[in-house]
Write a protein that holds these residues in place. Structure first.
Motif, short mmCIF file in Angstrom:
data_model
loop_
_atom_site.label_atom_id
_atom_site.label_comp_id
_atom_site.label_asym_id
_atom_site.label_seq_id
_atom_site.Cartn_x
_atom_site.Cartn_y
_atom_site.Cartn_z
N ILE A 204 0.83 -1.21 0.00
CA ILE A 204 0.00 0.00 0.00
C ILE A 204 0.87 1.26 0.00
O ILE A 204 2.05 1.21 0.33
N ASP A 205 0.23 2.37 -0.37
CA ASP A 205 0.99 3.61 -0.50
C ASP A 205 1.18 4.35 0.83
O ASP A 205 2.01 5.24 0.91
N ASN A 206 0.41 3.98 1.86
CA ASN A 206 0.45 4.80 3.08
C ASN A 206 0.58 3.97 4.37
O ASN A 206 -0.15 4.22 5.34
N PRO A 207 1.52 3.02 4.42
CA PRO A 207 1.64 2.22 5.64
C PRO A 207 1.99 3.06 6.86
O PRO A 207 1.66 2.68 7.99
N ASN A 208 2.65 4.20 6.64
CA ASN A 208 3.02 5.07 7.76
C ASN A 208 1.80 5.52 8.57
O ASN A 208 1.90 5.81 9.75
N LYS A 209 0.63 5.55 7.92
CA LYS A 209 -0.57 6.00 8.63
C LYS A 209 -1.16 4.91 9.52
O LYS A 209 -2.05 5.18 10.33
N TYR A 210 -0.70 3.67 9.35
CA TYR A 210 -1.37 2.55 10.01
C TYR A 210 -0.52 1.86 11.07
O TYR A 210 -0.79 0.73 11.44
#
Ligand code: SF4
Lengths: 321, 375
Positions: A204-210
């Motif tokens: 995914i493009d946004n693992p930092n958010k999770y």
């Protein structure tokens, strides 16, 4: 429950009728069915001989998992028209990533059932991560392909489930028809453990958010995105080396040669067992439990509630080979 | 991020009304590998080193603890072997010339052309983000320019923009780049403005106040519940930031995007306006702006005009002197009125100033002093 290889072979014929082996049936363990996780012993593949042993461990594991000879086992999951993505785990660099020898062994078996080299794609988040882990980047379809998400970009569409909303690697949405998940077994400083489910944060493009709230429910939710749910057919966790503290980066003092491949079609069962393995090792080393450090991997149970697999130990069958 | 300041990549590739697009190289978006300048890393400021090559970021209230080879929540600051780096220093992925009214800042050099820039990344996750395609992306996913501070200042001069605006994504996440630009700009008598969510720790904010000329804060709601559920953040640190801006005596304005059924409750708006009057002063301009369905909130309709008008009335009733309606071109709520004689001082239509009767910040009719930065 753990059963020996001999006992497993004795029971195999009977069990075969109880387990759906429909081709492409990555989801056979969803719902109430029992889940099988095979522990296949092997040494860390440092030389040519060890690489051969790694291939043998893979073969034994596939036979035990799918209860049929190697070639048939692979052919029951993949066809010669598939484009198969091998999702490796390379963040920790050469010392603690999915072993190249294991990936080579898998490629050998996929080619054996008729896939051409250009139908196999080794991939992870970044070209540089793959390179650092010892994989040779390649865009030439005459050879086995190897590239990061950064080489192809992400889907225009947003995929949404529960709390998660992301774009997926175009390798997942546009290129691959099937995926083999090849995680590493490790402690994780935020979400507790990183094994099967967590490896798809690299899709995914946004693992930092999770990475908040111990990744719960995000890890489970990401695995509910339709392209992942539908395409992941097999998980082979590289636990030849494993790490019980200080992950995800490589930390020599907490890394140990566990010397196993863990094969399954149920990532939830795999993660549940991985948690047990890390918990035991932490206990033996005098470290506090993941719960005590505030890193309970609650996402595993959430994934079970989503129907992604079993986290009930009574429903998990462990086979040692 | 307000709708007025919205700048999706799609919109940016088309010609944007009221702005001039400067970054054409972005057409590589999503079709092939991003065109990113060679990696030149700048060490991050505001962090502390922890054992086992971990670090703790001290830039925003999240205070992320980050392992080696990992990024923080914002995705643009990375730990490499125990040293923390910003991945977006000198690498804007979007660059535009906009009128200052588009930010919106209504009491700051009206009609000024602003060279506006943003990078990848954000330290919150608003379900209604208008610019999610850049704010929720990571640097490696977007094409970017190689534009270190000195080159950017030169471009500002060349384009004759008196103001530089840090905007589009959340500038806090590129604070090192922003600070260095602002410092050079200040020495050269150019203005810089930060368009921010206010989610920043005290020390970096006070440091920025020394070099910036003005700030606009997007206050997303006046409830912790909304911040938790819709923003993945907290309200309290944003209110603290507003108090710091007030103490630092830097010019600032507040924008409140009114989302039907989510943050438009009359009691919440009354409590908000009373808090502003009490804690910050009646002179702080407040913009209630119209929401348009975006990102993960496509199921909620655009804000009805009557809701915006109601919000504006609540602000005026609470004693605020300058309350605006935003994203409603031509509406009288876009104008600046003298709080004493009620005459129109600045008439606006969308982002354009139709008439400006405000001389040196004084009402020409009754000589009332109008707060702001006027020249
Ligand atoms: S600026 Fe980014 S890395 Fe630093 S605390 Fe905030 S979200 Fe985390």
């Amino acid at each position: 429950m753990t059963i020996s290889r001999r006992k497993f072979i004795r029971n195999a014929a009977m069990a075969a009728s109880a387990v759906s082996l429909a081709p492409w049936s990555a989801n056979i363990t969803r719902g109430a069915a029992r889940s099988r996780v095979v522990f296949s012993h092997t040494a860390v593949p440092e030389g040519r001989e060890e690489a051969v042993r790694c291939l043998h461990a893979l073969d034994r594991g596939m036979e035990a998992l799918l209860q049929r000879p190697v070639r048939e086992a692979w052919a029951s999951l993949f066809s010669s028209s598939d484009v198969v993505g091998l999702k490796v785990s390379c963040l920790a660099g050469r010392k603690f990533s999915t072993h190249v020898a294991l990936v080579q062994a898998i490629c050998t078996r996929l080619e054996d059932i008729g896939l051409k080299k250009g139908q196999i794609i080794i991939w992870d988040r970044l070209d540089s991560d793959l390179d650092n882990a010892g994989f040779v980047l390649n865009r030439n379809p005459q050879k086995i392909l190897c590239m990061g998400n950064d080489a192809v970009g992400y889907s225009r569409e947003l995929y949404e489930y529960g709390s998660a909303c992301s774009r997926l690697s175009r390798l997942v949405t546009e290129r691959c028809t099937a995926i083999i998940n090849l995680p590493v077994l490790k402690d994780h400083g935020i979400v507790g453990i990183s094994a099967g489910l967590k490896n798809f944060f690299g899709a995914i493009d946004n693992p930092n958010k999770y990475h908040v709230a111990c990744g719960d429910p995000y890890v489970a939710d990401v695995n509910m995105f339709a392209p992942l749910r539908d395409k992941v057919r097999l998980t082979i966790c590289d636990a030849m080396l494993a790490q019980y503290e200080g992950g995800p980066p490589y930390m020599r003092q907490w890394n140990w040669p566990y010397q196993k491949l863990l094969l399954t079609q149920d990532m939830v069962a795999l993660d549940r067992l991985s948690w047990n393995i890390i918990a035991k090792k932490r206990r033996q080393s005098g470290l506090p439990s993941l719960e005590e450090t505030g890193r309970t991997p609650g996402y595993i149970h959430t994934a079970a509630l989503h129907g992604l697999g079993n986290d009930d130990m009574k429903q998990i069958e462990v086979v040692e080979t | 991020m307000t709708d007025a300041d919205a700048h999706s990549r799609r919109a940016f590739l088309q010609s944007a009304a009221g702005g001039v697009c400067l970054l054409l190289s972005a057409s590589a978006w999503a079709a092939s590998a991003p065109v990113t300048p060679a990696e030149k890393l700048v060490e991050a400021r505001y962090y502390e080193k922890l054992p086992h090559r971990k670090i703790r970021c001290l830039l925003c209230p999240r205070a992320c603890v980050i392992d080696d080879r990992e990024t923080g929540y914002c995705g643009v600051r990375e730990n490499r072997n125990g040293t923390y780096y910003t991945l977006v220093y000198g690498k804007p992925c979007t660059l535009h010339i906009d009128p200052i009214e588009k930010k919106p800042l209504f009491h700051f050099l009206p009609s000024s052309a602003t060279l506006s820039l943003g990078t990848a990344g954000c330290n919150v996750l608003c379900k209604f983000c208008q610019n999610w395609e850049i704010s929720q992306s990571r640097p490696e996913q977007l094409p970017a320019l190689d534009l270190p501070p000195d080159k950017l200042i030169a471009l500002t001069r060349q384009k004759q923009c008196p103001v530089i605006a840090f905007t589009y994504n959340e500038p806090v996440v590129f604070t090192e780049y922003m600070y260095d630009i602002a410092q050079i700009a200040k020495a050269g008598n150019r203005h810089t403005v930060m368009i921010s969510n206010g989610y920043i720790q005290e020390k970096p904010l006070r440091d920025l106040c020394r070099v910036l000329s003005a700030v606009k804060i997007d206050l997303k709601a006046f409830s912790e519940r909304f911040y938790r559920e819709m923003v993945s953040g907290e309200l309290k640190p944003v209110l603290d930031s507003l108090l710091i801006l007030s103490q630092e005596k830097i010019w600032f304005e507040i924008v409140y995007l009114v989302i039907p059924g989510q943050n438009d409750d009359s009691q919440e708006l009354k409590a908000l306006c009373r808090w502003i009057v009490r804690e910050l002063g009646a002179q702080v301009p407040v913009h209630f702006t119209r929401f348009h369905p975006q990102y993960r909130l496509t199921n909620i309709p655009a804000t009805p005009l009557r809701t915006l008008e109601h919000a504006r009335q609540i602000g005026l009733d609470a004693g605020l002197h300058f309350v605006y309606s935003g994203n409603v071109p031509g509406h009288p709520g876009e104008n600046t009125y003298c709080p004493h004689c009620q005459k129109v001082l600045i008439q606006r239509i969308g982002f354009a100033v139709a008439a400006n009767r405000l001389g040196d910040g004084v009402c020409p009719h009754c000589r009332q002093l109008i707060p702001g930065v006027w020249k």
